[in-house]
Design an enzyme around this catalytic site. Structure first.
Site, PDB file in Angstrom:
ATOM      1  N   SER A  46     -33.535  10.631  30.952  1.00  0.00           N
ATOM      2  CA  SER A  46     -33.625  10.324  32.400  1.00  0.00           C
ATOM      3  C   SER A  46     -31.942  10.498  32.851  1.00  0.00           C
ATOM      4  O   SER A  46     -31.103   9.870  32.984  1.00  0.00           O
ATOM      5  CB  SER A  46     -34.120   8.540  32.950  1.00  0.00           C
ATOM      6  OG  SER A  46     -35.521   8.676  31.711  1.00  0.00           O
ATOM      7  N   LEU A  73     -30.299   4.182  29.748  1.00  0.00           N
ATOM      8  CA  LEU A  73     -30.188   5.190  30.641  1.00  0.00           C
ATOM      9  C   LEU A  73     -28.722   5.863  30.996  1.00  0.00           C
ATOM     10  O   LEU A  73     -28.351   5.640  32.370  1.00  0.00           O
ATOM     11  CB  LEU A  73     -30.913   4.259  31.700  1.00  0.00           C
ATOM     12  CG  LEU A  73     -32.304   4.298  31.779  1.00  0.00           C
ATOM     13  CD1 LEU A  73     -33.215   3.465  33.244  1.00  0.00           C
ATOM     14  CD2 LEU A  73     -32.474   5.498  31.215  1.00  0.00           C
ATOM     15  N   CYS A 127     -38.481   2.502  32.014  1.00  0.00           N
ATOM     16  CA  CYS A 127     -37.629   2.298  30.500  1.00  0.00           C
ATOM     17  C   CYS A 127     -37.332   0.396  30.529  1.00  0.00           C
ATOM     18  O   CYS A 127     -37.202  -0.314  31.382  1.00  0.00           O
ATOM     19  CB  CYS A 127     -36.492   2.654  31.352  1.00  0.00           C
ATOM     20  SG  CYS A 127     -35.380   2.276  30.130  1.00  0.00           S
ATOM     21  N   LYS A 160     -44.436   7.984  33.780  1.00  0.00           N
ATOM     22  CA  LYS A 160     -44.244   8.148  32.717  1.00  0.00           C
ATOM     23  C   LYS A 160     -44.497   6.590  32.664  1.00  0.00           C
ATOM     24  O   LYS A 160     -43.378   5.741  32.774  1.00  0.00           O
ATOM     25  CB  LYS A 160     -42.642   8.780  31.732  1.00  0.00           C
ATOM     26  CG  LYS A 160     -42.394   7.847  30.529  1.00  0.00           C
ATOM     27  CD  LYS A 160     -41.745   9.066  30.039  1.00  0.00           C
ATOM     28  CE  LYS A 160     -41.852   8.906  28.220  1.00  0.00           C
ATOM     29  NZ  LYS A 160     -40.591   9.706  27.731  1.00  0.00           N
ATOM     30  N   ILE A 186     -46.908   7.105  25.820  1.00  0.00           N
ATOM     31  CA  ILE A 186     -46.342   6.108  26.192  1.00  0.00           C
ATOM     32  C   ILE A 186     -44.884   6.741  26.321  1.00  0.00           C
ATOM     33  O   ILE A 186     -44.417   7.041  25.519  1.00  0.00           O
ATOM     34  CB  ILE A 186     -47.412   5.019  26.156  1.00  0.00           C
ATOM     35  CG1 ILE A 186     -46.654   4.660  24.509  1.00  0.00           C
ATOM     36  CG2 ILE A 186     -48.331   4.312  25.661  1.00  0.00           C
ATOM     37  CD1 ILE A 186     -47.165   4.018  23.463  1.00  0.00           C
ATOM     38  N   ASN A 187     -44.688   4.674  26.918  1.00  0.00           N
ATOM     39  CA  ASN A 187     -42.606   4.982  26.574  1.00  0.00           C
ATOM     40  C   ASN A 187     -42.679   4.258  25.887  1.00  0.00           C
ATOM     41  O   ASN A 187     -44.217   3.870  25.107  1.00  0.00           O
ATOM     42  CB  ASN A 187     -41.993   4.704  27.929  1.00  0.00           C
ATOM     43  CG  ASN A 187     -40.556   4.699  27.842  1.00  0.00           C
ATOM     44  OD1 ASN A 187     -39.651   5.256  26.640  1.00  0.00           O
ATOM     45  ND2 ASN A 187     -39.994   4.930  29.237  1.00  0.00           N
ATOM     46  N   THR A 188     -41.600   3.698  25.307  1.00  0.00           N
ATOM     47  CA  THR A 188     -41.307   3.069  24.210  1.00  0.00           C
ATOM     48  C   THR A 188     -42.041   1.594  24.391  1.00  0.00           C
ATOM     49  O   THR A 188     -42.380   1.462  25.342  1.00  0.00           O
ATOM     50  CB  THR A 188     -39.765   2.609  23.316  1.00  0.00           C
ATOM     51  OG1 THR A 188     -38.939   2.678  24.699  1.00  0.00           O
ATOM     52  CG2 THR A 188     -38.842   4.529  23.073  1.00  0.00           C
ATOM     53  N   GLY A 260     -40.338  13.177  20.125  1.00  0.00           N
ATOM     54  CA  GLY A 260     -38.725  11.982  20.631  1.00  0.00           C
ATOM     55  C   GLY A 260     -38.257  12.094  18.634  1.00  0.00           C
ATOM     56  O   GLY A 260     -37.337  13.211  18.327  1.00  0.00           O
ATOM     57  N   THR A 261     -38.806  11.008  18.723  1.00  0.00           N
ATOM     58  CA  THR A 261     -38.332  10.582  17.487  1.00  0.00           C
ATOM     59  C   THR A 261     -38.518  11.077  16.321  1.00  0.00           C
ATOM     60  O   THR A 261     -37.481  11.466  15.005  1.00  0.00           O
ATOM     61  CB  THR A 261     -38.605   8.998  16.919  1.00  0.00           C
ATOM     62  OG1 THR A 261     -38.060   8.312  17.763  1.00  0.00           O
ATOM     63  CG2 THR A 261     -37.908   8.252  15.883  1.00  0.00           C
TER      64      THR A 261
HETATM   65  C1  SIN Z   1     -32.895   4.511  27.264  1.00  0.00           C
HETATM   66  O1  SIN Z   1     -31.806   5.119  27.744  1.00  0.00           O
HETATM   67  O2  SIN Z   1     -32.442   2.897  27.722  1.00  0.00           O
HETATM   68  C2  SIN Z   1     -34.251   5.062  26.580  1.00  0.00           C
HETATM   69  C3  SIN Z   1     -34.993   5.160  28.306  1.00  0.00           C
HETATM   70  C4  SIN Z   1     -36.392   5.171  28.693  1.00  0.00           C
HETATM   71  O3  SIN Z   1     -37.044   4.391  26.830  1.00  0.00           O
HETATM   72  O4  SIN Z   1     -36.991   4.627  29.162  1.00  0.00           O
END
Ligand code: SIN
Length: 299
Positions: A46, A73, A127, A160, A186-188, A260-261
């Protein structure tokens, strides 16, 4: 590999695997490595209108069930990242992920990356690691961002979202209503770890985002429920590591999956490995096209 091609908001993907935003996506070189590893599309890290240093260290910690990150970010700003993205156009669709502290910032970043020639924009509305409004927590705010970005750019726009929102399905529906071309789910999830020796939170930011295998059942549930509600494509994201994981997301209604992971667990060739494993499943079950799997679990 035959039959793995998918169409996603007008883009042709050679297979349904995509590099998820946040992993390695800050340079053309790292995006090219994911493409070489077999990704059907790549999503960059991002970017925001101004460069960001991110959160204090430590920003990433592995836990037995996944990974916690509080990167915050960190990025060189959308203008600089856009140049990098412009350098890897062509082989597979390149998606820019944009973040803003305001609706106007989202739209401005989206315009910058569109000018660089990206194939689509993913709005990071979710985020967990920065101070400020999480637009994806609210139907109204998410709608406002999507509407504004859709007014400004012509490329497909994905939203997202996060399961930390009270009702992710309603937020997804609001995004569809506002003109989004797809939903990434989904996001984290907001999470933390505590060091029992120092009796302090492990992450510099105290709280971060949880990713990895442990996220999959939550992500799968979200994809399943969102796919019941919206008619735009859903992109599954959360714990995809194997072809079997990917197949579960496709059956739940995802048109593609982001990894991702999983890159950390299986290396950059995870995209090729997962694609081959999807193909093996299809052969075993007698499917000739990956679209035949999409949403089958809703019967
Ligand atoms: C981050 O840069 O903190 C992770 C970005 C995200 O999970 O949206």
């Amino acid at each position: 590999m035959q039959g793995l091609e998918v169409e996603l908001a007008g883009m042709r993907l050679r297979n349904p695997t995509m590099l998820a935003s946040g992993i390695m996506g800050l340079s053309a070189a790292s995006l090219r490595r994911a493409i070489k590893g077999g990704a059907g599309a790549v999503v960059a890290k991002s970017c925001s209108s101004q460069p960001r240093e991110g959160n204090p260290n430590p920003t990433v910690v592995e836990i037995p069930t996944g990974l916690l990150n509080s990167v915050g970010l960190a990025n060189p700003g959308c203008a600089e990242l856009a140049e990098e993205l412009g350098r890897c156009r062509g082989e597979v669709p390149v998606v820019a992920s944009v973040y803003g502290f305001s609706t106007r910032e989202y739209a401005a970043c989206a315009q910058v990356v569109e000018r660089a020639g990206v194939d689509a924009v993913e709005l990071n509305l979710s985020c967990p690691n920065v101070e400020g409004t999480v637009f994806g927590y609210s139907e109204e705010l998410a709608r406002e961002v999507v509407e504004e970005v859709k007014r400004r750019v012509r490329v497909p726009v994905f939203a997202k979202l996060t399961a930390d929102a009270g009702d992710i399905v309603s937020v997804a529906a609001a995004c569809e209503d506002a003109g989004a071309d797809g939903i990434t789910a989904i996001n984290t999830l907001r999470a933390m770890a505590i060091d029992v020796t120092t009796a302090r939170p492990v992450l510099g930011n105290r709280v971060g985002g949880l990713s990895g295998r442990c996220l999959k059942p939550v992500a799968l549930r979200c994809v399943y429920e969102i796919a019941e509600e919206v008619s735009i494509p859903v992109i599954g994201c959360g714990g995809v590591t194997t072809g079997r994981d990917a197949v579960e997301f496709l059956l739940a209604g995802a048109r593609a999956v982001q990894i991702g992971t999983g890159v950390l667990y299986r290396g950059m060739s995870v995209f090729r490995k997962v694609s081959m494993e999807i193909a093996e499943y299809m052969e075993e079950k007698g499917y000739s096209r990956v679209d035949e799997l999409v949403g089958l679990a809703h019967r």
